[in-house]
Scaffold this active site. Structure first.
Site, PDB file in Angstrom:
ATOM      1  N   CYS A   1     -13.871  15.038  14.565  1.00  0.00           N
ATOM      2  CA  CYS A   1     -13.367  13.871  15.290  1.00  0.00           C
ATOM      3  C   CYS A   1     -11.848  13.794  15.203  1.00  0.00           C
ATOM      4  CB  CYS A   1     -13.998  12.591  14.765  1.00  0.00           C
ATOM      5  SG  CYS A   1     -13.787  12.344  12.987  1.00  0.00           S
TER       6      CYS A   1
ATOM      7  N   HIS B   1     -13.807   8.336   9.782  1.00  0.00           N
ATOM      8  CA  HIS B   1     -13.976   8.724  11.191  1.00  0.00           C
ATOM      9  C   HIS B   1     -12.727   8.381  11.985  1.00  0.00           C
ATOM     10  CE1 HIS B   1     -16.139   9.791  14.777  1.00  0.00           C
ATOM     11  NE2 HIS B   1     -16.035   8.585  15.295  1.00  0.00           N
TER      12      HIS B   1
END
Length: 477
Positions: A113, A424
């Site tokens: 990510c 994330h």
């Protein structure tokens, strides 16, 4: 719930003795109004005593004889389509993206990510998209890591323009070759999470080696133009003027040097609450070094001021601090407010400030004229449908610079979690006006500016980590 007879006012028309059965869903009442006025239910705004009727429940206080206000205009009945209607569930991925008008997402290849968010933010720069589109292998070392990443970025951008989700495996492999740290795996064999800002810096470093600067058109008025070694230096690179002096030896001449940068750092401390103060906090520092004039150590003041502003200004929030005992980059969660529109004037040298003034005056003149004119848009015309013309945002002798000091936020890269090697990363990119896209790997959703301002930190929600500002454009009247 009871039934009522109400009056419905729509424009200049008034309908009396209209039955309202509150035991039925409100949408049936809207269908009744549609039969009366031709205004479709989704275009209706039904109001009574300041309240607005919802589709799923009766939230208006009604009584017999109450006046209900209907807002909305009717449209001509559409013609039968020449091609059969295709429903979303029957579309493939590319057709769905086109129908929803959502840009392409990127597949997460296992804790990638950080790279996906970086790519989405950089794609917000139109000049970079053009530079990569024009990139060729001519005269390049095709075996170099810089070439692999540049061609990989070009390929990914081209695939993303088609609208479907892209799997950036070739670019990831090129990144692994360029910087093996990104290829580290955990105990279960999956890739480890990496620092998105390090990925951002690595990609720009590779592009800096391969993307040529854009040449300026010849001009009779400008004889000497600023020379740039690459496109990245031209559009992302700024310059500091670094001055060092000591009050202990006033007769000692201050030394002045220059340093180039590709991003500014916003340092976070107990006193810092806003991005501007975080940027300024380290632009003046005290240090001790030997004075040649005094023949002993003396306390010097070193100041940094910007002598060249790039068109695209990257700001990194220094949110991670290494903790030796735990062996991790722990995150500083403090709430640091950042502006949508940023003015870099205070950070500049007096010489650059003077050069910025003419364009800043034009912005002020436009603001004054706009307030005087306040010209309404024609009915039914959207803001984005109006073709606008803009003044150039760079100095005549320096394509890729910023000639006003004014910036507008174009993209935000956020981190959610407690350390740079976990959690994330997500990209938030401006579409137009107050509309933004949230790129959570292959999930793309539309959000408003209010959501962007919530990214300032203060908890376990997404925290702004890297901001990308573009030049604020001056509209021609």
């Amino acid at each position: 719930m009871p039934s009522f007879k109400v009056k419905v006012k729509w424009g200049r028309e008034l309908f009396t003795d209209i039955d309202v059965n509150t035991d039925e869903d409100p949408i049936l009442f809207k269908a009744q109004l549609f039969a009366l006025t031709g205004v479709e239910p989704e275009r209706q705004k039904v109001m009574c005593k300041g309240g607005i009727l919802k589709n799923e429940q009766w939230n208006l206080q009604l009584k017999d004889g109450a006046v209900v206000l209907l807002l909305g205009s009717k449209e001509d009945v559409p013609e039968v389509p020449t091609t059969p209607i295709k429903f979303i569930e029957d579309m493939n991925e590319a057709e769905t993206a086109t129908a929803m008008r959502l840009p392409a997402g990127l597949t997460n290849l296992g804790n990638t990510c950080y790279m996906n968010a970086t790519i989405q933010c950089l794609k917000a720069v139109p000049e970079l998209r053009d530079a990569l589109s024009n990139f060729t292998s001519e005269g390049s070392d095709t075996l170099s890591t810089a070439f692999s990443i540049s061609s990989g970025m070009k390929s990914v951008f081209a695939q993303m323009d088609k609208g479907a989700t892209v799997t950036p495996i070739v670019l990831l492999q090129a990144l692994h070759r360029a910087s093996p740290q990104f290829a580290q795996t955990g105990e279960n064999g999956t890739y480890r999470q990496q620092d998105a800002n390090e990925c951002w810096s690595e990609i720009l470093k590779m592009l800096q080696q391969k993307l040529l600067p854009i040449r300026q058109e010849p001009s009779k008025n400008i004889t000497q133009k600023t020379q740039h070694g690459s496109f990245i230096e031209q559009f992302f690179g700024g310059t500091f003027e670094v001055k060092m002096s000591t009050e202990e030896a006033p007769e000692e001449t201050a030394t002045v040097t220059t340093e180039n940068f590709l991003q500014l750092s916003c340092f976070i401390s107990m006193e810092v609450k806003y991005m501007q103060s975080g940027l300024k906090s380290k632009m003046m520092e005290s240090l001790v070094k030997k004075s040649e004039t005094l023949g002993r150590d003396a306390r010097y003041i070193r100041t940094y001021l910007v002598s060249r502003l790039p068109a695209y200004l990257t700001v990194q929030f220094v949110r991670f601090q290494y903790k030796g005992k735990e062996g991790i980059n722990a995150k500083v969660l403090k709430d640091i407010k950042f502006p949508i529109d940023f003015d870099a004037f205070e950070l500049c040298t007096p010489e650059l400030q003077q050069k910025l003034c003419p364009m800043r005056s034009k912005f002020k003149d436009l603001e004054d004229k706009t307030m005087e004119l306040a010209t309404p848009k024609p009915y039914g015309v959207k803001e984005e449908d109006i073709e606008k013309k803009y003044e150039q945002f760079w100095f005549d002798d320096d394509l890729g610079s910023n000639n006003s000091g004014y910036y507008t936020l174009q993209a935000v890269l956020t981190h959610k979690g407690r350390s740079s090697s976990s959690g994330h990363y997500v990209a938030w990119v401006r579409s137009n006006g107050d509309s933004w896209f949230k790129f959570d790997d292959d999930e793309v959703t539309s959000v408003a500016t209010d959501e962007i301002l919530r990214l300032s930190g203060g908890g376990d929600w997404h925290c702004a980590y890297v901001l990308l500002y573009g030049p604020k454009r001056l509209e021609k009247l």
